[in-house]
Write an enzyme that holds these catalytic residues in place. Structure first.
Site, PDB file in Angstrom:
ATOM      1  N   GLU A  57       0.833  -1.211   0.000  1.00  0.00           N
ATOM      2  CA  GLU A  57       0.000   0.000   0.000  1.00  0.00           C
ATOM      3  C   GLU A  57       0.863   1.254   0.000  1.00  0.00           C
ATOM      4  OE1 GLU A  57      -2.730  -0.479   3.319  1.00  0.00           O
ATOM      5  OE2 GLU A  57      -3.791  -2.105   2.297  1.00  0.00           O
TER       6      GLU A  57
ATOM      7  N   GLY B 186      -5.873  -1.168  15.376  1.00  0.00           N
ATOM      8  CA  GLY B 186      -6.203  -2.288  16.254  1.00  0.00           C
ATOM      9  C   GLY B 186      -7.592  -2.208  16.877  1.00  0.00           C
TER      10      GLY B 186
ATOM     11  N   ASP C  75     -18.240   0.432  11.898  1.00  0.00           N
ATOM     12  CA  ASP C  75     -16.827   0.522  11.485  1.00  0.00           C
ATOM     13  C   ASP C  75     -16.628   1.694  10.518  1.00  0.00           C
ATOM     14  OD1 ASP C  75     -14.106  -0.046  11.163  1.00  0.00           O
ATOM     15  OD2 ASP C  75     -14.456  -1.632   9.693  1.00  0.00           O
TER      16      ASP C  75
ATOM     17  N   CYS D 104     -10.588 -19.126  10.426  1.00  0.00           N
ATOM     18  CA  CYS D 104      -9.784 -19.164   9.197  1.00  0.00           C
ATOM     19  C   CYS D 104     -10.284 -18.238   8.098  1.00  0.00           C
ATOM     20  CB  CYS D 104      -9.742 -20.592   8.628  1.00  0.00           C
ATOM     21  SG  CYS D 104      -9.673 -21.886   9.880  1.00  0.00           S
TER      22      CYS D 104
ATOM     23  N   HIS E 270      -8.383 -16.670   4.774  1.00  0.00           N
ATOM     24  CA  HIS E 270      -8.355 -17.640   3.667  1.00  0.00           C
ATOM     25  C   HIS E 270      -9.590 -17.560   2.772  1.00  0.00           C
ATOM     26  CE1 HIS E 270      -4.639 -19.668   4.777  1.00  0.00           C
ATOM     27  NE2 HIS E 270      -5.034 -19.589   6.034  1.00  0.00           N
TER      28      HIS E 270
ATOM     29  N   MET F 102       1.103 -16.944   9.418  1.00  0.00           N
ATOM     30  CA  MET F 102       0.069 -17.923   9.774  1.00  0.00           C
ATOM     31  C   MET F 102       0.179 -18.203  11.278  1.00  0.00           C
ATOM     32  SD  MET F 102      -2.342 -20.135   9.202  1.00  0.00           S
ATOM     33  CE  MET F 102      -2.952 -21.390  10.338  1.00  0.00           C
TER      34      MET F 102
END
Ligand code: CA
Length: 703
Positions: free
Chosen positions: A98, A210, A333, A630, A634, A672
Site C-alpha cells: 500500500e 487495532g 466501522d 480461518c 483464507h 500464519m
C-alpha cells in the site's frame, strides 16, 4: 621554454581543481555520500515548501496539504500515450503493498510488507539497501487487513518507519542502519502500525491501529532526532475512575456510557494526518469504535467522542483545538481515518481554508479548517444508513434502518467503506477531487450474548438465529468500484469511471499535465484526462494495484512510479487477475522501452481431492470452526485466493502437514498464527475435513 611549460601546467592544475569540485558537490548517484547530501536538505523549511521542488516527492501526501498533485508537466495529455517502462524492480514479497514511495534527488525510499524498508536508485532501478525490522510473524494475526505499510517519512538524513509490532524506527537514509527505535504501544494489546509517519516541526508523529481487536486509540509525537516523546493525544477516554489525561478526555467521557474502557473503545488514528503551517493546526482522522456495535460498547448511548472524527490539534503540545464527528455513536466501522486534504476555495463568494474528507460513511465533507465548522456534506456513494447531513448541527440524519439491534441488517456502505485508505488527489486547475469510491454493503448483526474477546476480533457479524433484512433499493452490483471526479464546491460528481469487477482499486495521483493516474484491482495502470475522465493510456502490471502512484524528475526527465502488490482486505482472500505476482515497482517515462519478462503463467489450480474421513456432524463443526478462525484470511470455500491461499486449492502436501501448520506454528514466519491455544487436534481434523468435503461439493457443482 618556461612559457611553454607554464601554460599547460596551469590548465592541468585548473583541471584537477574542477574535477575535485565536481567530486565534492556531486558524488556518484546512489552513493552513501549522495544520499546523505540529498536527504540532509529535508528540514522543516523544506517540508513547508515541498511544492517548490516538484522533482522530488518527500512526504506521504506530497506536501502538508496532502493534495497528491504534482506540478510537473513534461508528461501531459498529448504525450502520455508514449509512456513506456523505464525500469521494474521485483521486491520479492507476496503480500499486499500500500506504499507511497518517497523520492529525493533520484533516490527512492519505500516500505513493503512486514514493515520492511527499501532504498532504490530511481535512475537505474537498482536496490541500494534494504532494512528488515524483523517483525515477529505472530503479530500477523493482529492485523485486520494484511501485513501492509503505507509509507515512510524523511527528515534531516533519516528515514522513519512505523512497524506492525508498534515500533517507530529512525534509519540512516544513506545506509539503512537504525539510529533509534521507540516502542509506541503496549505489546500485551493488539496494537499495530500500518500508516506513514509525518514530520511536523521537528517531531515525527505516528498513530496506530487495532480497534477491531479492542484497543484505545492515540497519536504520539516524538523528537525526530532523538526519539524522545513530546506529546500524546488519546482519541477516546480511558477508565473514568482514573485521572483524565486532558480536558479533552474529560469532555469526551461525558459522551460515553457503560464500561467502554474495558474494551479499549477504539478510535485508532491509523492513517490520515495533515498540517497547516499558517494556522499552526495539525489534523488527524480517527477510527471506529471497539467493539463495533454501540449497544455493547456504550449501552447504545452518547456520541462516543472522538470516534470517527476529524480532530485539530496544536502541533506544539498535542492539545485539542476542535473536532468534527462524522459518525456519532458509530455502529458500522465507519472510520474517519480516510485521507484529509487541505485546500483553499471560494464558498459563497468568500475564500475559505477548507479540509476535505470522504470517510467510510459515504458523505463527502468540506469543513472550515480553522474552526471545524461544516460547510457542506453530500453522499458520494449508495447509502441506506442516512439520508443526509443536517447543515445546522452537522450531524447525519439516520434512517430507521441504520441500527441493527434485533435483526441482522444489510447496510450500505459496509466496513470497507464508501472509500477506504486509498489516497485521493486534488487538481487546483480543474478544482476536482479524484478518489476511488466503493459501492458495497455488509450484513451487520448484534450478538445479544456478546462477551469481549481480548486481542480477538470484536466485530458485528450476522447472528445465526436472527432474520437478515436486506435493502430492496440497493444497486444490483454491491461490489463495484468507481474513480470519482468530485466537485467539492457543488458537491457533485463531474465524471466517473466504473470498475464493475471490484471496489478494491488503487489510490490516485493528479498532475499539472492534466492527468489523473490510478491502478486497478484488475491489474491495469491507467492515465485519465483530468477534465473528462477519458482514458489516455493504459498498461498491464500483472497483479491488482492498491497503492498510489507518484511522479518525480531526474536529470530533466519526468518519471511515474507505481508499486504493485495485491493484498489488503479483501485482497488477501480474493483477486481479480489471473495471476498474483510478487510485489514490483514499475517506473515509466516518455519513450522508455525497457523489456519486461516478469509475467508468467502458472498451471490453473485444481480443487483438492482427498478422501474425507469425518462424520456429517464433524464436518458441520469444522465449518463453524473455519468461519470463526480461518475465513477472514483464507476466504470462503472456492474463492480464488488473493495474497493468502484459498485452502480448497491447496495441494496434498499442505493437507499432510496441516496439524504442524495450525498447531505448531510451522508457517509463523509467513504470518500464519499458531492456533495451539485455541484449537485442538480433533478440531483441526474437523476443519481439514470440512475443506476437503467442500472441495468435493464444489467439484460436483462444476461438473
Ligand atoms: Ca476498522
Amino acid at each position: 621554454m618556461n612559457k611553454f611549460i607554464r601554460i599547460p601546467s596551469v590548465i592541468f592544475i585548473l583541471g584537477l581543481t574542477f574535477t575535485s569540485i565536481r567530486c565534492t558537490n556531486k558524488p556518484d548517484h546512489g552513493s552513501e555520500e549522495h544520499i546523505r547530501q540529498a536527504t540532509s536538505m529535508i528540514d522543516d523549511t523544506y517540508l513547508v515548501n515541498a511544492d517548490n521542488t516538484p522533482e522530488n516527492w518527500v512526504t506521504y501526501g506530497k506536501n502538508y496539504a496532502e493534495d497528491r498533485y504534482s506540478s510537473l508537466t513534461q508528461i501531459h495529455k498529448d504525450n502520455v500515450g508514449k509512456l513506456g517502462l523505464a525500469w521494474a524492480l521485483n521486491l520479492e514479497t507476496t503480500r499486499g503493498i500500500e506504499t507511497t514511495p518517497l523520492v529525493v534527488d533520484g533516490i527512492m525510499f519505500l516500505s513493503g510488507p512486514w514493515s520492511k524498508v527499501f532504498a532504490v536508485n530511481a535512475l537505474t532501478g537498482k536496490m541500494i539497501w534494504t532494512y528488515d525490522p524483523e517483525v515477529p510473524g505472530k503479530v500477523g494475526e493482529n492485523l485486520c487487513c494484511d501485513v501492509v505499510n503505507r509509507g515512510l517519512a524523511l527528515y534531516k538524513g533519516r528515514v522513519f518507519v512505523g512497524t506492525l509490532d508498534g515500533r517507530l524506527i529512525s534509519l540512516d537514509a544513506a545506509t539503512g542502519k537504525p539510529v533509534w527505535e521507540v516502542l509506541t504501544v503496549d505489546t500485551t494489546k493488539a496494537y499495530s502500525i500500518t500508516g506513514a509517519p509525518r514530520i511536523v516541526k521537528g517531531n515525527v508523529i505516528i498513530g496506530n491501529g487495532g480497534a477491531e481487536f479492542g484497543v484505545r486509540g492515540y497519536i504520539t509525537a516524538y523528537d525526530a532526532l532523538t526519539g524522545e516523546q513530546q506529546w500524546r493525544f488519546y482519541t477516546v477516554p480511558g477508565d473514568p475512575s482514573k485521572p483524565f489525561e486532558s480536558k479533552a478526555m474529560e469532555m469526551a467521557a461525558k459522551t460515553w456510557s457503560g464500561e467502554w474502557w474495558k474494551y479499549g473503545g477504539g478510535g485508532t488514528a491509523w492513517d490520515a494526518m495533515a498540517f497547516d503551517p499558517e494556522l499552526n493546526l495539525f489534523y488527524v482522522g480517527t477510527g471506529n469504535g471497539a467493539p463495533w456495535d454501540w449497544f455493547h460498547r456504550s449501552d447504545g448511548k452518547g456520541d462516543n467522542l472522538f470516534l470517527s472524527s476529524i480532530v485539530a490539534l496544536n502541533p506544539d503540545n498535542g492539545e485539542y483545538v476542535w473536532h468534527y464527528q462524522t459518525t456519532p455513536g458509530d455502529d458500522w466501522d465507519y472510520t474517519a481515518t480516510q485521507h484529509l486534504l487541505l485546500s483553499d476555495m471560494e464558498v459563497e463568494g468568500q475564500q475559505r481554508k477548507v479540509i476535505m474528507q470522504a470517510p467510510k460513511n459515504g458523505f463527502f465533507y468540506v469543513l472550515d479548517r480553522q474552526t471545524g465548522k461544516l460547510i457542506s456534506a453530500e453522499p458520494y456513494t449508495y447509502m441506506n444508513w442516512a439520508t443526509g447531513v443536517d447543515k445546522v448541527t452537522g450531524r447525519p440524519i439516520e434512517t430507521d434502518f441504520s441500527r441493527y439491534k434485533n435483526e441482522n441488517r444489510v447496510i450500505s456502505p459496509g466496513p470497507a467503506g464508501g472509500h477506504n485508505w486509498q489516497p485521493m488527489a486534488f487538481n487546483p486547475t480543474t478544482g476536482l477531487v479524484y478518489f476511488p469510491a466503493h459501492v458495497n454493503s455488509f450484513p451487520y448483526g448484534n450478538d445479544s450474548i456478546w462477551t469481549f474477546k481480548e486481542n480477538s476480533r470484536n466485530i458485528s457479524t450476522p447472528i445465526a438465529h436472527l432474520p437478515t433484512v436486506t435493502d430492496p433499493n440497493s444497486p444490483t452490483n454491491m461490489n463495484q468500484g468507481q474513480l470519482l471526479a468530485w466537485n467539492p464546491r457543488t458537491q457533485k460528481e463531474e465524471w466517473r469511471v466504473d470498475y464493475p469487477a471490484t471496489y478494491w482499486n488503487g489510490g490516485v495521483m493528479a498532475t499539472a499535465g492534466g492527468l489523473v493516474f490510478q491502478g486497478t484491482g484488475e491489474g491495469k495502470f491507467i492515465a485519465y484526462d483530468a477534465e473528462d475522465g477519458k482514458k489516455l493510456w493504459e498498461t498491464n502490471v500483472g497483479s491488482g494495484v492498491i497503492a498510489s502512484p507518484i511522479t518525480y524528475m531526474i536529470n530533466g526527465r519526468q518519471y511515474v512510479s507505481i508499486v504493485v502488490g495485491w493484498g489488503g482486505n479483501p485482497g488477501i482472500w480474493v483477486r481479480f487477475t489471473e495471476e498474483n505476482y510478487p510485489g514490483t515497482i514499475f517506473t515509466f517515462a516518455i519513450d522508455a522501452n525497457e523489456p519486461y519478462a516478469g509475467f508468467y503463467k502458472t498451471k490453473p489450480k485444481e480443487l483438492i481431492q482427498l478422501p474425507v474421513s469425518a462424520t456429517a456432524d464433524e464436518i458441520t463443526n469444522g465449518q463453524i470452526l473455519y468461519t470463526a478462525n480461518c475465513r477472514t484470511c483464507h476466504g470462503k470455500m472456492g474463492d480464488n485466493g488473493g495474497s493468502i491461499p484459498n485452502l480448497t486449492y491447496s495441494n496434498e502436501g499442505i493437507f499432510g502437514i496441516m496439524e504442524d501448520i495450525v498447531l505448531k506454528g510451522m508457517f509463523l514466519n509467513k504470518g500464519m498464527p499458531d492456533f495451539s491455544d485455541r484449537l485442538t487436534q480433533k478440531e483441526v481434523h474437523e476443519i481439514k475435513n470440512y475443506i476437503l468435503h467442500s472441495a468435493n461439493e464444489l467439484r460436483s457443482m462444476k461438473n
